[in-house]
Write a protein that holds these residues in place. Structure first.
Motif, short mmCIF file in Angstrom:
data_model
loop_
_atom_site.label_atom_id
_atom_site.label_comp_id
_atom_site.label_asym_id
_atom_site.label_seq_id
_atom_site.Cartn_x
_atom_site.Cartn_y
_atom_site.Cartn_z
N ALA A 190 -28.46 -56.74 39.66
CA ALA A 190 -29.25 -55.51 39.56
C ALA A 190 -29.01 -54.63 40.79
CB ALA A 190 -30.74 -55.84 39.44
N ALA A 191 -28.99 -55.26 41.97
CA ALA A 191 -28.72 -54.52 43.21
C ALA A 191 -27.34 -53.86 43.15
CB ALA A 191 -28.81 -55.45 44.42
N PHE A 192 -26.37 -54.59 42.60
CA PHE A 192 -25.00 -54.07 42.50
C PHE A 192 -24.96 -52.84 41.57
CE2 PHE A 192 -20.58 -53.86 41.12
CZ PHE A 192 -19.91 -54.03 42.33
N LEU A 193 -25.74 -52.86 40.50
CA LEU A 193 -25.80 -51.70 39.59
C LEU A 193 -26.37 -50.47 40.30
CD1 LEU A 193 -26.99 -53.38 36.26
CD2 LEU A 193 -24.77 -52.31 36.68
N PHE A 194 -27.41 -50.68 41.11
CA PHE A 194 -27.95 -49.57 41.90
C PHE A 194 -26.88 -49.03 42.85
CE2 PHE A 194 -32.23 -51.42 40.94
CZ PHE A 194 -32.80 -50.26 40.42
N ILE A 195 -26.12 -49.93 43.45
CA ILE A 195 -25.07 -49.53 44.39
C ILE A 195 -23.98 -48.73 43.67
CG2 ILE A 195 -23.14 -50.48 45.76
CD1 ILE A 195 -25.20 -52.72 46.62
N PHE A 196 -23.62 -49.15 42.44
CA PHE A 196 -22.60 -48.43 41.68
C PHE A 196 -23.05 -47.01 41.36
CE2 PHE A 196 -20.91 -47.05 37.54
CZ PHE A 196 -19.57 -46.97 37.87
N PHE A 197 -24.31 -46.85 40.94
CA PHE A 197 -24.80 -45.50 40.61
C PHE A 197 -24.96 -44.66 41.88
CE2 PHE A 197 -25.70 -47.29 36.46
CZ PHE A 197 -25.34 -46.22 35.64
N TYR A 198 -25.21 -45.32 43.01
CA TYR A 198 -25.25 -44.60 44.28
C TYR A 198 -23.87 -44.02 44.62
CZ TYR A 198 -26.34 -43.72 49.23
OH TYR A 198 -26.53 -43.14 50.46
N PHE A 199 -22.82 -44.77 44.28
CA PHE A 199 -21.45 -44.27 44.45
C PHE A 199 -21.24 -42.99 43.62
CE2 PHE A 199 -17.67 -44.41 41.60
CZ PHE A 199 -16.77 -43.75 42.44
N LEU A 200 -21.64 -43.02 42.35
CA LEU A 200 -21.49 -41.85 41.48
C LEU A 200 -22.27 -40.65 42.04
CD1 LEU A 200 -21.84 -43.36 37.87
CD2 LEU A 200 -19.74 -42.75 39.09
N PHE A 201 -23.48 -40.93 42.51
CA PHE A 201 -24.32 -39.87 43.08
C PHE A 201 -23.62 -39.20 44.26
CE2 PHE A 201 -27.75 -38.06 45.61
CZ PHE A 201 -28.59 -37.51 44.65
N ASN A 202 -23.06 -40.04 45.15
CA ASN A 202 -22.42 -39.50 46.35
C ASN A 202 -21.15 -38.72 46.06
OD1 ASN A 202 -23.64 -40.15 49.11
ND2 ASN A 202 -23.96 -42.04 47.98
N ALA A 203 -20.41 -39.11 45.03
CA ALA A 203 -19.18 -38.40 44.68
C ALA A 203 -19.47 -36.93 44.39
CB ALA A 203 -18.52 -39.05 43.47
N ILE A 204 -20.67 -36.67 43.84
CA ILE A 204 -21.06 -35.29 43.53
C ILE A 204 -21.82 -34.67 44.71
CG2 ILE A 204 -22.45 -33.88 41.95
CD1 ILE A 204 -21.90 -36.16 39.84
N TYR A 205 -22.81 -35.40 45.20
CA TYR A 205 -23.69 -34.89 46.26
C TYR A 205 -22.93 -34.52 47.53
CZ TYR A 205 -27.17 -35.35 50.02
OH TYR A 205 -27.94 -35.15 51.14
N GLU A 206 -21.90 -35.30 47.87
CA GLU A 206 -21.22 -35.12 49.16
C GLU A 206 -20.22 -33.96 49.18
OE1 GLU A 206 -21.67 -36.08 52.13
OE2 GLU A 206 -23.27 -37.52 51.73
N GLN A 207 -20.34 -33.02 48.27
CA GLN A 207 -19.57 -31.78 48.39
C GLN A 207 -20.06 -30.96 49.58
OE1 GLN A 207 -16.82 -31.07 46.55
NE2 GLN A 207 -17.19 -33.10 45.69
N SER A 208 -21.25 -31.28 50.09
CA SER A 208 -21.86 -30.46 51.14
C SER A 208 -21.02 -30.35 52.40
CB SER A 208 -23.26 -31.01 51.48
OG SER A 208 -23.18 -32.38 51.81
N GLY A 209 -20.38 -31.44 52.79
CA GLY A 209 -19.56 -31.38 54.00
C GLY A 209 -18.14 -30.91 53.74
N GLY A 210 -17.74 -30.89 52.45
CA GLY A 210 -16.37 -30.52 52.10
C GLY A 210 -16.30 -29.15 51.44
N SER A 211 -16.25 -29.13 50.09
CA SER A 211 -16.03 -27.86 49.38
C SER A 211 -17.16 -26.86 49.62
CB SER A 211 -15.87 -28.13 47.88
OG SER A 211 -17.10 -28.54 47.30
N LEU A 212 -18.41 -27.31 49.71
CA LEU A 212 -19.52 -26.37 49.93
C LEU A 212 -19.46 -25.76 51.32
CD1 LEU A 212 -22.45 -28.25 48.13
CD2 LEU A 212 -21.50 -26.02 47.49
#
Length: 495
Positions: free
Chosen positions: A278-300
């Motif tokens: 279950a913890a690993f599933l949370f970690i996987f979705f956290y990866f997906l979240f960051n792939a989108i969210y972390e545009q802030s330091g790059g493209s944004l």
């Protein structure tokens, strides 16, 4: 000495809402976040402005640097778990981070990548350990843990707010030397704070090798220090060539998953194994979240550099300062309000569970990137868009982050056996590393889709990319909410 008679039981049997040690860790992490967010916020701008990289190359470099930073938190977490203990790991990491920032401050253009290599190693040893120590301040079944992580999460954003605003301001309007020197100075303040307060942590964070003789322990610790410093030239080469970064990240990703499988099988307890899955599933979705969210330091950041005006409500303010600090500002403002909302919903027995909160986080993230897309409709003929709409998008982003970020770290510690805290926190940050790498690639793809040479064409290519990210995020949120019953079964009694 305080630590001689301060036991783990005394620390965990605190009265009130928060243990006093939380405030010490909060201060140390606040200064480190100043340094981290300050550096993160200037990376792409500095590479385009001073190293003369194209937008696409800067996005890839940003993704590579950030990926390494977070990947080494996984390695640093394991070394802290097995050899150094959290306290020594944190001290070593802080010293190396200071050296990295001083190197860049001495000569920003020529020593940038050397300093970054030092900073990557330093952050790897520093970053996962504060979060792990916060978890140890609480009994396993203490329901105040979420509140503690919430306060910790909001508090460290004070450092992020100051660092994100000040470093880019110093770099753009004064000198890049002052920008990187300020990061070194605040990191030094963080280390001094830790040294003055570490006795209050008692046995938390001590070496896991106390059963060995002092000499055997020191030999292992010294080997870790030497091995880490010897890896700096290799990191330098891999950061400069982003193809090498890909090979490294894919390798460490496979090894990390195999190590996780090994530790999970090794538990030989199906209840604990289900919780780890279950913890690993949370970690996987956290990866997906960051792939989108972390545009802030790059493209944004690059979008803010060229495609935004400087009018925010009734003020004139640099768009890059807004890009770097609005998220942390909104975290500070909204964090207690969302905490109160969960309590209000909880009293009425309608508070969503952790999985649904994750899903809601994705839905808000999708909504925010749709608003970033909408900036194209608030642009003038030159392709310069509204800073007000851009900032509102960050407000929505932050609501999504607060549904997921603080409870994420907390749920990982709840689902993991204590001896695997470091590894699981490391995996949490490794998911962020892969998110950063993916974010850099997504940002580079947006830059690459710009076939013109005008601000209008750049506006169109970036906003079209944000539209795609909004769709991906909403699909992930809906999927997560749909599979909630399955994950709840794996979590068993953990809420």
């Amino acid at each position: 000495m305080v630590s001689d008679n301060l036991t783990i039981e005394k620390i965990q049997n605190f009265e009130g809402k928060y243990p006093k040690q939380l405030w010490y860790l909060f201060l140390v992490e606040m200064w480190e976040r100043f340094c981290f967010y300050g550096m993160r916020g200037v990376l792409t701008y500095f590479m385009v402005d001073q190293l003369l990289l194209k937008d696409e190359a800067a996005n890839l470099q940003y993704g590579a640097i950030q990926a390494f930073v977070y990947a080494f938190t996984f390695i640093g977490g394991i070394f802290a778990d097995k050899i150094l203990g959290f306290k020594k790991s944190l001290l070593f990491g802080g010293i190396v981070m200071i050296l990295g920032n001083l190197l860049i401050a001495f000569s920003p253009a020529t020593l940038f990548y050397y300093g970054i290599a030092f900073s990557i190693i330093g952050t790897g040893f520093f970053k996962p350990n504060i979060s792990s120590m916060v978890g140890e301040l609480y009994h396993e079944n203490d329901n105040r843990r979420d509140a503690g992580y919430g306060m910790f999460y909001a508090g460290i954003n004070v450092g992020g707010l100051l660092g994100g605003a000040l470093c880019i301001y110093l770099g753009k309007y004064y000198s890049w030397q002052w920008c990187f020197l300020s990061a070194a100075i605040v990191m030094l303040l963080g280390l001094i704070t830790f040294l003055l307060t570490k006795k209050q942590l008692g046995p938390i964070g001590n070496s896991p090798l106390l059963h060995l003789t002092s000499n055997k322990r020191k030999i292992r610790e010294i080997l870790v220090y030497i091995g880490s410093l010897l890896s700096i030239p290799l990191i330098f080469l891999m950061v400069k060539n982003t193809d090498y970064t890909d090979y490294f990240m894919y390798t460490i990703g496979v090894l990390a998953v195999l190590y996780f499988v090994f530790e999970t099988v090794n538990l030989k307890n199906s209840a604990l194994q289900k919780k780890l899955i279950a913890a690993f599933l949370f970690i996987f979705f956290y990866f997906l979240f960051n792939a989108i969210y972390e545009q802030s330091g790059g493209s944004l950041s690059l979008f803010a550099k060229d495609n935004l005006n400087d009018s925010l409500l009734f003020f004139h303010i640099d768009p890059n300062v807004v890009n770097n600090s609005s998220n942390t500002f909104f975290v500070i403002v909204l964090s207690p309000l969302i905490g109160l909302l969960w309590l209000w919903l909880g009293k009425r027995k309608i508070e969503p569970n952790t999985i649904v909160k994750f899903g809601i986080g994705f839905l808000f993230l999708g909504a925010s990137f749709y608003i970033f897309y909408l900036t194209r409709f608030f642009a003038n003929v030159k392709g310069v868009a509204s800073l007000n709409v851009f900032t509102f998008a960050y407000l929505v982003t932050t609501v999504g982050e607060l549904c997921l970020g603080p409870i994420g770290m907390s749920i990982i510690t709840k689902l993991s056996p204590k001896r695997l805290f470091g590894m699981m926190m490391g995996l949490w940050f490794l998911a962020s590393a892969f998110g950063q790498l993916a974010a850099g690639k997504l940002g580079a793809a947006m830059s690459n889709s710009d076939t013109g040479n005008t601000l209008v064409s750049k506006l169109q290519s970036y906003t079209e990319g944000y539209y795609q990210l909004a769709i991906y995020s909403i699909i992930a949120g809906v999927f997560l909410i749909v599979i909630t019953p399955l994950i709840k079964k794996l979590m068993q009694e953990v809420k």
